[in-house]
Design an enzyme around this catalytic site. Structure first.
Site, PDB file in Angstrom:
ATOM      1  NE  ARG A 135      -2.833   0.524   3.441  1.00  0.00           N
ATOM      2  CZ  ARG A 135      -2.071   0.735   4.518  1.00  0.00           C
ATOM      3  NH1 ARG A 135      -1.278   1.781   4.588  1.00  0.00           N
ATOM      4  NH2 ARG A 135      -2.100  -0.104   5.534  1.00  0.00           N
TER       5      ARG A 135
ATOM      6  CE1 TYR B 162     -15.786  12.917 -15.651  1.00  0.00           C
ATOM      7  CE2 TYR B 162     -14.970  13.089 -13.409  1.00  0.00           C
ATOM      8  CZ  TYR B 162     -15.568  12.352 -14.409  1.00  0.00           C
ATOM      9  OH  TYR B 162     -15.951  11.068 -14.169  1.00  0.00           O
TER      10      TYR B 162
ATOM     11  CG  ASP C 161      -8.913  16.799 -15.382  1.00  0.00           C
ATOM     12  OD1 ASP C 161      -8.249  16.106 -16.170  1.00  0.00           O
ATOM     13  OD2 ASP C 161     -10.032  16.454 -14.951  1.00  0.00           O
TER      14      ASP C 161
HETATM   15  C1  LIG Z   1     -12.785  10.411 -16.608  1.00  0.00           C
HETATM   16  C2  LIG Z   1     -12.331  11.729 -16.150  1.00  0.00           C
HETATM   17  C3  LIG Z   1     -12.054  11.972 -14.796  1.00  0.00           C
HETATM   18  C4  LIG Z   1     -12.290  10.932 -13.715  1.00  0.00           C
HETATM   19  O1  LIG Z   1     -11.504   9.810 -13.849  1.00  0.00           O
HETATM   20  P1  LIG Z   1     -11.950   8.311 -13.422  1.00  0.00           P
HETATM   21  O2  LIG Z   1     -10.759   7.518 -13.786  1.00  0.00           O
HETATM   22  O3  LIG Z   1     -13.186   7.990 -14.199  1.00  0.00           O
HETATM   23  O4  LIG Z   1     -12.231   8.340 -11.953  1.00  0.00           O
HETATM   24  C5  LIG Z   1     -11.584  13.225 -14.455  1.00  0.00           C
HETATM   25  N1  LIG Z   1     -11.411  14.199 -15.376  1.00  0.00           N
HETATM   26  C6  LIG Z   1     -11.676  14.008 -16.683  1.00  0.00           C
HETATM   27  C7  LIG Z   1     -11.457  15.120 -17.649  1.00  0.00           C
HETATM   28  C8  LIG Z   1     -12.146  12.769 -17.112  1.00  0.00           C
HETATM   29  O5  LIG Z   1     -12.427  12.582 -18.411  1.00  0.00           O
END
Ligand SMILES: *Cc1c(COP(=O)(O)O)cnc(C)c1O
Length: 371
Positions: free
Chosen positions: A47, A99, A170
């Site tokens: 972990r 998102y 992001d």
């Molecule tokens: C899919 C996505 C997420 C979340 O990711 P998961 O792996 O589904 O938890 C966050 N930001 C964007 C832009 C995404 O497309």
């Protein structure tokens, strides 16, 4: 080194008596101690760290030009670990078209502990008026989901620095091969590795990459190791395997994305195409400056409403009607009905993740569905 080379070599951290060329999968959850109680193998308990996760974190930090990476069991957990690391009462600035999973997370899980303003981050001049005494973080998402808005990372980094705020980006839609927000001034980059990094729609994962090791990063690492929302060694192994071809897959996604956007832009049944590679895109110049390619994600507005949009996603044969993105197979979805009743996404919007099939076959399929 260039991304293609880093992608193939940085993921191999191995110490083996069998002279492996690629790093083997190591499923051991626990590691032997030395006579003095130490861990000369570098790992104690899986972990906390393990060889496959360390290799994945190493390769992602290098690809994103950061200092370190933390891998998580999903993209949502990666983002949540940053939000959890903030002091209760902190104010954060986030995009109005964030998102939806993160928006939901902030509005439900963090409703009592964080203050959030969701604003239009393409209006850079307007950001300063939202900065308050307790503001600690600006979260951006570029290209954004599902409207493919482009945020000027370098311009917002200047505002963040001047106000001592953390800038997190992001960068899922771009992947580490099309843009590197840290090089543009961001402090933290987030990816859902479920998407382009994994690339084959078979692993769930997320990652944070930091520009520098600091107090905030120590908190995030602690949340990862003590909170324990970590990917399995097998997940890490699969992601490393995927990353080796990431740069080449991204080239294919960019080529197909551009060709499909150009085709759809001219189609009489399409009202609008959102793709940052089209000169008509409102932030085309920013996209050109901060990205080395425009990716394989695009959204379109079908003439009409929800019924007309749903008719198209029901009629395509090659595109799979499913959510998610970034895999080798093309996906298509009526986005508003995925996001639920409180969505602001237009009812006639279709989101497309263009895969790596031949573009002629993809266009022929969309063409028969539209006509
Ligand atoms: C899919 C996505 C997420 C979340 O990711 P998961 O792996 O589904 O938890 C966050 N930001 C964007 C832009 C995404 O497309």
């Amino acid at each position: 080194m260039k991304s293609e080379t880093i992608a193939i070599h940085a993921g191999n951290l191995y110490r083996s008596s069998t002279n492996d060329v690629t790093q083997p999968l190591n499923l051991s959850t626990t590691f032997l101690r030395d006579a003095d109680g130490g861990y000369s193998g570098g790992h104690m308990y899986s972990r906390v760290s393990n060889p496959n996760r360390s290799a994945l974190e190493n390769i992602l930090a290098e690809l994103e030009k950061g200092a370190e990476a933390c891998a998580f069991s999903s993209g949502n957990t990666a983002g949540m670990s940053l939000f959890q690391a903030l002091k209760p009462g902190s104010h954060i600035i986030a995009p109005d078209d964030m998102y939806w999973g993160f928006k939901k997370q902030l509005q439900s899980i963090f409703a009592d502990t964080l203050e959030i303003d969701f604003i239009d981050l393409t209006d850079v001049a307007g950001i300063s008026s939202y900065i308050k005494e307790n503001t600690v973080l600006i979260w951006i998402e570029t290209p954004s989901n599902p409207l493919l808005k482009i945020t000027d990372v370098a311009a917002i980094a200047k505002i963040a620095k001047a106000n001592r705020l953390v800038l997190a980006c992001d960068s899922t839609f771009a992947s580490p091969c099309l843009q590197n927000p840290i090089a543009l001034g961001a402090d933290i980059v987030m990816h859902s590795s479920t998407k382009y990094i994994g690339g084959h729609s078979d692993v769930l994962g997320g990652v944070l990459i930091t520009a520098a090791k600091n107090e905030l990063w120590d908190k995030i690492r602690n949340i990862q190791q003590v909170g324990g929302a970590v990917p399995s060694p097998f997940d890490c192994f699969l992601l490393i395997r995927s990353i080796k071809t990431l740069a080449y897959r991204m080239r294919g996604h960019c080529d197909n994305g551009m060709a499909l956007a150009l085709y759809l832009e001219k189609h009489p049944k399409i009202d609008a195409v959102y793709y940052p590679g089209l000169p008509a895109h409102p932030q085309y110049e920013i996209a050109k400056a901060q990205m080395s390619g425009f990716g394989g994600m695009l959204s379109v507005l079908v003439k009409g409403g929800a019924d007309e949009a749903r008719a198209v996603v029901n009629k395509v044969k090659l595109f799979a009607q499913a959510t998610s993105l970034g895999g080798v197979e093309s996906l298509i979805e009526h986005r508003a009905s995925v996001e639920g009743p409180d969505t602001k996404t237009p009812q006639n919007l279709i989101r497309i993740s263009v895969g790596l099939e031949h573009i002629d076959d993809l266009i022929a399929d969309i063409d028969q569905a539209l006509n």
